[in-house]
Design an enzyme around this catalytic site. Structure first.
Site, mmCIF file in Angstrom:
data_model
loop_
_atom_site.group_PDB
_atom_site.id
_atom_site.type_symbol
_atom_site.label_atom_id
_atom_site.label_comp_id
_atom_site.label_asym_id
_atom_site.label_seq_id
_atom_site.Cartn_x
_atom_site.Cartn_y
_atom_site.Cartn_z
ATOM 1 N N LYS A 22 0.835 -1.209 0.000
ATOM 2 C CA LYS A 22 0.000 0.000 0.000
ATOM 3 C C LYS A 22 0.866 1.253 0.000
ATOM 4 C CE LYS A 22 -1.689 1.541 4.076
ATOM 5 N NZ LYS A 22 -1.409 2.956 4.348
ATOM 6 N N ASN A 23 1.902 1.255 0.852
ATOM 7 C CA ASN A 23 2.706 2.471 1.009
ATOM 8 C C ASN A 23 3.623 2.742 -0.185
ATOM 9 O OD1 ASN A 23 1.460 2.877 3.401
ATOM 10 N ND2 ASN A 23 3.241 2.422 4.706
ATOM 11 N N CYS A 116 -4.255 8.625 10.183
ATOM 12 C CA CYS A 116 -4.372 7.841 11.419
ATOM 13 C C CYS A 116 -4.109 8.729 12.634
ATOM 14 C CB CYS A 116 -3.332 6.736 11.427
ATOM 15 S SG CYS A 116 -3.735 5.364 10.394
ATOM 16 N N ARG A 121 1.448 14.953 12.993
ATOM 17 C CA ARG A 121 2.061 14.598 11.720
ATOM 18 C C ARG A 121 2.119 15.832 10.829
ATOM 19 N NH1 ARG A 121 -0.230 8.824 9.800
ATOM 20 N NH2 ARG A 121 1.720 8.719 8.675
ATOM 21 N N ASP A 304 5.607 0.957 11.987
ATOM 22 C CA ASP A 304 4.322 0.326 11.670
ATOM 23 C C ASP A 304 4.211 -1.087 12.251
ATOM 24 O OD1 ASP A 304 3.366 2.548 10.404
ATOM 25 O OD2 ASP A 304 3.899 1.891 8.394
ATOM 26 N N ARG A 396 -8.089 -0.403 5.855
ATOM 27 C CA ARG A 396 -7.263 0.548 5.086
ATOM 28 C C ARG A 396 -5.962 -0.115 4.628
ATOM 29 N NH1 ARG A 396 -6.340 6.161 7.933
ATOM 30 N NH2 ARG A 396 -5.093 6.311 6.056
#
Ligand code: UD1
Length: 420
Positions: A22-23, A116, A121, A304, A396
């Protein structure tokens, strides 16, 4: 509202296949804004975040079609400079359209991002880098308004190797005038994947995967075909599910080198690990040895995986320490794990995990994506029934998490609140 319901303490055994990362997919999708010809991306995970990014791209003039893990993107008409507020607030990675839009249009108006709930951030590093390349930036009413007739190459030092800032700046620099050097760049595999994609469509990016990236600006990018790298975070989650339940899991479609820090840690904790071309297998008997984990930018231990490994260490034979050095507030899962019988104290950036003999099932709530994965892992280890709510966060980042875990023996299902 959905819940994931788990009857724990079944050792998981078998094979799990990982999706594309995903990233890596999200920044590469943003980079298709730089293309003047169509692009085809394979290995794209069918996740909600990918849908959100395609909504963002469609709203500013691209035609995006998603079919069977493949995305085709082409420009539909003139590009727009302002993606919708809801999409950008819903997913921080939407902010990655800033760099490419600035290249293509000389202007962009992007809402300040959400994402999130894992601490502050900011986007200051993205903005400082763009200013160094000559952009004028104003913050007005919750929006970033950026303008630059043509960006020029610059030497940019990042105070922290931010993944998103490195990606945004790499994209912006790819069509700037002259050479850009990003010092203290993020070295994550997803940054390298974006650089490889940019080079496929006509850019000149060297050094990605090291702390110094050099980009020579060029104009007139074509299109191309590209396959996204496998998801190292998904892979690690399934490996943890296997070893935390005293089972044995082989994860396929993974690049073992992307997991070096993680695999070293689980081996230290007592897991048997074997790796080969595109697979990693891990098994374990009995409780884990306690270990110390410090999250760091790549190649360090990924933030993560901090919550997921904490679930695993909750039942270690002794006291483990976790130091979270990437995000300021990323321990929301601690309270929930303690409701399942864990003994964890979190203070500032440290968590002290006193291993308990076993966890017990409870109703818990996922507050973000990886905290959600951690609670599912805790449920798999726990005696009795665990009900995890906040499933939308988990969706997600994990495609068919429940189905994949079921296939390796987990007693797990998704239920709607009414039936739960
Ligand atoms: C990406 C990942 C996310 C991962 C994170 C760190 C994606 C889509 N998301 O997020 O899963 O947890 O990397 O590995 O790839 N920071 C600043 N100023 C900035 C930018 C960042 O201070 O302008 C700080 C952040 O507050 C945070 C740290 O830098 O403390 C890391 O953030 P960053 O690497 O930018 O994370 P993301 O790119 O948002």
């Amino acid at each position: 509202m959905e819940k994931i319901v788990i009857e724990g303490q079944v050792p998981l055994r078998g094979k799990v296949r990982c999706e594309g990362a995903k990233n890596a997919a999200l920044p590469i999708m943003a980079a298709t804004l730089l293309c003047e010809e169509p692009c085809i991306l394979s290995g794209v995970p069918p996740l909600k975040d990918v849908e959100t990014m395609s909504r963002v791209l469609c709203s500013i003039g691209l035609d995006v079609r998603i079919e069977d893990g493949t995305i085709s993107v082409r420009q539909r008409g003139p590009l727009g400079l302002e993606p919708p507020y809801e999409a950008v607030r819903a997913m921080r990675a939407s902010f990655l359209v800033l760099g490419p839009l600035l290249c293509r249009l000389g202007a962009a108006r992007i809402p300040l991002p959400g994402g999130c709930d894992i601490g502050q951030r900011p986007v200051d590093l993205h903005l400082k880098g763009l200013q160094a390349m000559g952009a004028s930036i104003e913050l007005k009413g919750g929006y970033v308004e950026a303008k630059a007739r043509r960006l020029s190459g610059a030497t940019i030092y990042l105070d922290f190797p931010s993944v998103g800032a490195t990606e945004n700046l790499m994209m912006a620099a790819s069509q700037a005038f002259g050479e850009t050097i990003i010092e203290n760049a993020a070295q994550e595999p997803e940054v390298v994947d974006l650089a490889n994609f940019l080079n496929t469509i006509g850019a000149n990016v060297r050094g990605a995967g090291t702390s110094r990236i050099r980009i020579t600006g060029r104009r007139g990018f074509g299109g191309g075909e590209y396959t996204i790298i496998p998801d190292r975070l998904e892979a690690a989650t399934y490996l943890l599910a296997g070893i935390a339940t005293g089972g044995s899991i082989r994860v396929e479609n993974v690049i073992p080198e992307h997991l070096t820090a993680f695999l070293a840690k689980i081996q230290e904790a007592g897991a048997e690990v074997s790796t080969g071309l595109r697979y990693v297998a891990a098994s374990m008997e009995g409780r884990a040895n306690p270990v110390t984990v410090k999250t760091l930018p790549y190649p360090g231990f990924p933030t993560d995986l901090q919550a997921p490994i904490m679930s695993f260490l909750a039942t270690a034979r002794g006291t483990s320490i976790i130091i979270e050095s990437v995000f300021e507030r990323r321990f929301a899962h601690v309270e929930e794990l303690n409701r399942m019988g864990a003994k964890i104290r979190a203070e500032g950036s440290h968590a002290v995990i006193e291993g308990v003999e076993e966890l017990t099932g409870a109703s818990v709530e996922a507050s973000d994506l990886r905290a959600g994965a951690a609670l599912v892992l805790a449920g798999l280890q726990a005696r009795g029934r665990t009900e995890v709510s906040g499933v939308s966060h988990i969706k997600r980042g994990y495609y068919q998490l429940v189905e994949k875990l079921k296939r390796v023996g987990a007693r797990i299902e998704v239920r709607c609140e009414e039936n739960a």
